[in-house]
Design a protein around this motif. Structure first.
Motif, mmCIF file in Angstrom:
data_model
loop_
_atom_site.group_PDB
_atom_site.id
_atom_site.type_symbol
_atom_site.label_atom_id
_atom_site.label_comp_id
_atom_site.label_asym_id
_atom_site.label_seq_id
_atom_site.Cartn_x
_atom_site.Cartn_y
_atom_site.Cartn_z
ATOM 1 N N LEU A 1 10.300 4.427 2.031
ATOM 2 C CA LEU A 1 9.310 3.782 2.898
ATOM 3 C C LEU A 1 9.433 4.278 4.342
ATOM 4 O O LEU A 1 8.421 4.424 5.042
ATOM 5 C CB LEU A 1 9.465 2.260 2.840
ATOM 6 C CG LEU A 1 9.306 1.604 1.453
ATOM 7 C CD1 LEU A 1 9.105 0.102 1.603
ATOM 8 C CD2 LEU A 1 8.173 2.219 0.668
ATOM 9 N N LEU B 1 3.994 -3.486 -3.563
ATOM 10 C CA LEU B 1 5.156 -3.186 -4.404
ATOM 11 C C LEU B 1 5.920 -4.472 -4.689
ATOM 12 O O LEU B 1 6.145 -5.278 -3.777
ATOM 13 C CB LEU B 1 6.097 -2.197 -3.713
ATOM 14 C CG LEU B 1 5.542 -0.817 -3.326
ATOM 15 C CD1 LEU B 1 6.609 -0.030 -2.568
ATOM 16 C CD2 LEU B 1 5.090 -0.052 -4.568
ATOM 17 N N PHE C 1 2.614 -1.028 3.628
ATOM 18 C CA PHE C 1 3.170 -1.575 2.392
ATOM 19 C C PHE C 1 3.249 -3.104 2.458
ATOM 20 O O PHE C 1 3.659 -3.666 3.474
ATOM 21 C CB PHE C 1 4.588 -1.048 2.143
ATOM 22 C CG PHE C 1 4.678 0.441 1.983
ATOM 23 C CD1 PHE C 1 4.501 1.032 0.744
ATOM 24 C CD2 PHE C 1 4.944 1.261 3.077
ATOM 25 C CE1 PHE C 1 4.584 2.408 0.584
ATOM 26 C CE2 PHE C 1 5.026 2.641 2.935
ATOM 27 C CZ PHE C 1 4.847 3.214 1.688
ATOM 28 N N ASN D 1 -3.337 0.850 -7.514
ATOM 29 C CA ASN D 1 -2.300 1.868 -7.688
ATOM 30 C C ASN D 1 -2.550 2.748 -8.906
ATOM 31 O O ASN D 1 -3.114 2.321 -9.919
ATOM 32 C CB ASN D 1 -0.900 1.233 -7.727
ATOM 33 C CG ASN D 1 -0.592 0.542 -9.027
ATOM 34 O OD1 ASN D 1 -0.304 1.176 -10.045
ATOM 35 N ND2 ASN D 1 -0.649 -0.791 -9.015
ATOM 36 N N THR E 1 1.870 4.954 6.110
ATOM 37 C CA THR E 1 1.314 4.158 5.019
ATOM 38 C C THR E 1 1.756 2.706 5.174
ATOM 39 O O THR E 1 2.906 2.430 5.523
ATOM 40 C CB THR E 1 1.783 4.696 3.654
ATOM 41 O OG1 THR E 1 1.339 6.049 3.500
ATOM 42 C CG2 THR E 1 1.233 3.852 2.509
ATOM 43 N N VAL F 1 5.761 -2.404 7.045
ATOM 44 C CA VAL F 1 5.976 -3.260 5.878
ATOM 45 C C VAL F 1 5.712 -4.715 6.244
ATOM 46 O O VAL F 1 6.059 -5.172 7.333
ATOM 47 C CB VAL F 1 7.430 -3.120 5.370
ATOM 48 C CG1 VAL F 1 7.774 -4.224 4.376
ATOM 49 C CG2 VAL F 1 7.650 -1.748 4.740
ATOM 50 N N ILE G 1 2.147 6.524 -3.499
ATOM 51 C CA ILE G 1 1.762 6.623 -2.090
ATOM 52 C C ILE G 1 0.705 7.705 -1.874
ATOM 53 O O ILE G 1 -0.129 7.609 -0.959
ATOM 54 C CB ILE G 1 3.004 6.933 -1.220
ATOM 55 C CG1 ILE G 1 3.970 5.747 -1.224
ATOM 56 C CG2 ILE G 1 2.620 7.296 0.212
ATOM 57 C CD1 ILE G 1 5.320 6.043 -0.590
ATOM 58 N N LEU H 1 -0.386 -0.597 0.103
ATOM 59 C CA LEU H 1 0.200 -0.457 -1.225
ATOM 60 C C LEU H 1 1.123 -1.637 -1.501
ATOM 61 O O LEU H 1 2.082 -1.868 -0.774
ATOM 62 C CB LEU H 1 0.980 0.849 -1.331
ATOM 63 C CG LEU H 1 1.634 1.141 -2.694
ATOM 64 C CD1 LEU H 1 0.579 1.263 -3.790
ATOM 65 C CD2 LEU H 1 2.479 2.410 -2.626
ATOM 66 N N VAL I 1 7.336 5.304 -6.704
ATOM 67 C CA VAL I 1 6.885 5.017 -5.342
ATOM 68 C C VAL I 1 6.202 6.222 -4.704
ATOM 69 O O VAL I 1 5.100 6.114 -4.148
ATOM 70 C CB VAL I 1 8.061 4.540 -4.463
ATOM 71 C CG1 VAL I 1 7.604 4.340 -3.021
ATOM 72 C CG2 VAL I 1 8.643 3.235 -5.017
#
Length: 396
Positions: free
Chosen positions: A154, A115, A162, A56, A160, A206, A104, A113, A100
């Motif tokens: 999100l 988190l 997560f 990140n 993307t 996610v 991204i 990514l 955030v």
């Protein structure tokens, strides 16, 4: 045990955040450029077999600044490589939700990514160095001002992937520190908050892991079953969300993966804990979790566990002196129950201050095996970072 970002990081975040005039909804309308189509993560499989943990941008900038301050060219060259290691980004305050969106921006379709969701009311009820911004009872604020905006962001980036680590230390504290007034007061908020996070963040792109401490915490014989049941209780209260994959261990911790005999195997009370390394813990805890009705695959933090034999006691958690960066993130763990070794704690950011006069001073940060001097939790410690690089195994 964990941390808040320093004021310096907050300033850095503001440089990347959306303009003040933009609302969360306006930011949400901005499309993600991660993949060409929406991401769907099958949480019944290991996501780290498909995706690489993303390095990140915020930790990268911290490392780059640290490298610029190193005069030893050989050490600087090694330290520079740390910036390319994937690591989790801690969203530990409402203000840090602003991180955030920029985080991204540079995530390719091959990466995921990470988190850390970390802002429960009465956070870290058994520690002082990492207490949070929300007071006990502010569960509605946690939901509406913390979790809901993250969900909005999100959802705005369906292209993307997560990986979320849900609330380090929270549920384990309810098992082992239930006698503390602070933890008693926080218990209902922890359970309600984690359940709300799991239910709300149950999105197709996610995958989630609930924190389960480590082998020196819930690995004790008396803690294993209550620990598994505690996690499963909250998972079920959330409606058994399908994007939950399992649990995380050794977050910001120091335990070895498969050292045998274990680091504390000769301690007088070792007979009460068979989980003498994180592999044994994962292999022991996972079946209990499954029996309790919850998915049971794990991710393990290897960010700072390269060197063992440094702590005087298993519970010593603050800025352990002599530590080194550990195995880089990989899905090659050799254990079907262990999805990946990952870097969760940003190595170089302090666990807590060694200044005994500070309001947030925790006695663990003043112990003989803790690095001194150390700044407030989350603040960069250049000397400690350089030591992590020097002591890294494998070496950079």
């Amino acid at each position: 045990m964990k941390f808040q970002y320093s004021a310096l990081l907050a300033l850095a975040a503001s440089a990347y955040a959306a303009p003040p005039t933009q609302s969360i909804k306006e930011v949400a309308r901005q499309a993600s450029a991660g993949c060409s189509s929406a991401v769907t993560i099958d949480a019944s499989t290991n996501p780290f077999k498909k995706y690489t943990l993303h390095p990140n941008t915020f930790y990268r900038k911290e490392v780059e600044a640290a490298v610029a301050a190193i005069t030893d060219s050989s050490l600087a060259a090694s330290a520079a490589k740390v910036a390319d290691v994937g690591s989790f980004l801690w969203i530990d305050t409402i203000a840090n939700i602003a991180k955030v969106e920029p985080a991204i921006a540079d995530v390719p379709c091959t990466n995921i990514l990470g988190l850390v969701i970390y802002d429960l009311p009465g956070r870290d009820c058994a520690a002082k160095a990492s207490n949070g911004e929300l007071k006990v009872g502010e569960i509605d604020k946690y939901k509406s001002q913390y979790i809901d905006p993250i969900v909005t962001l999100l959802k705005a980036h369906p292209n993307t992937a997560f990986a979320l680590l849900i609330e380090p230390d929270s549920l384990p504290n309810l098992v082992t520190n239930a006698d503390l007034t602070t933890c008693k007061d926080s218990a209902s908020g922890y359970e309600e908050g984690v359940a709300y996070a799991l239910k709300s963040l149950n999105l197709p792109n996610v995958v989630m892991y609930i924190d389960a401490g480590h082998g020196g915490w819930l690995g004790w014989d008396a803690n294993l079953k209550p620990g598994a049941q505690g996690l499963a209780k909250v998972y079920k209260a959330a409606g058994s969300p399908k994007q939950v994959r399992g649990f995380s261990t050794n977050t910001a911790g120091w335990n070895a993966w498969d050292q045998s005999p274990g680091e504390f195997s000769t301690a007088s009370d070792a007979k009460y804990n068979k989980c003498q390394n994180e592999k044994i813990y994962v292999d022991t805890f996972a079946p209990l979790l499954k029996a309790a009705g919850m998915p049971n695959h794990a991710i393990i933090d290897t960010g700072r566990n390269a060197v063992t034999g440094l702590r005087k006691e298993w519970g010593d958690w603050c800025n352990v002196a002599g530590a080194g960066f550990g195995v880089r993130p990989t899905a090659d763990t050799g254990d079907e129950l262990a999805d990946a070794f990952v870097w969760i704690k940003p190595g170089g950011e302090s666990d807590g201050t060694s200044d005994s006069s500070a309001t947030r001073y925790d006695s663990f940060c003043g112990k003989d095996d803790a690095f001194k001097p150390s700044p407030e939790a989350g603040t960069w410690n250049q000397a400690y970072f350089e030591a992590l690089v020097k002591n890294a195994k494998p070496a950079f």
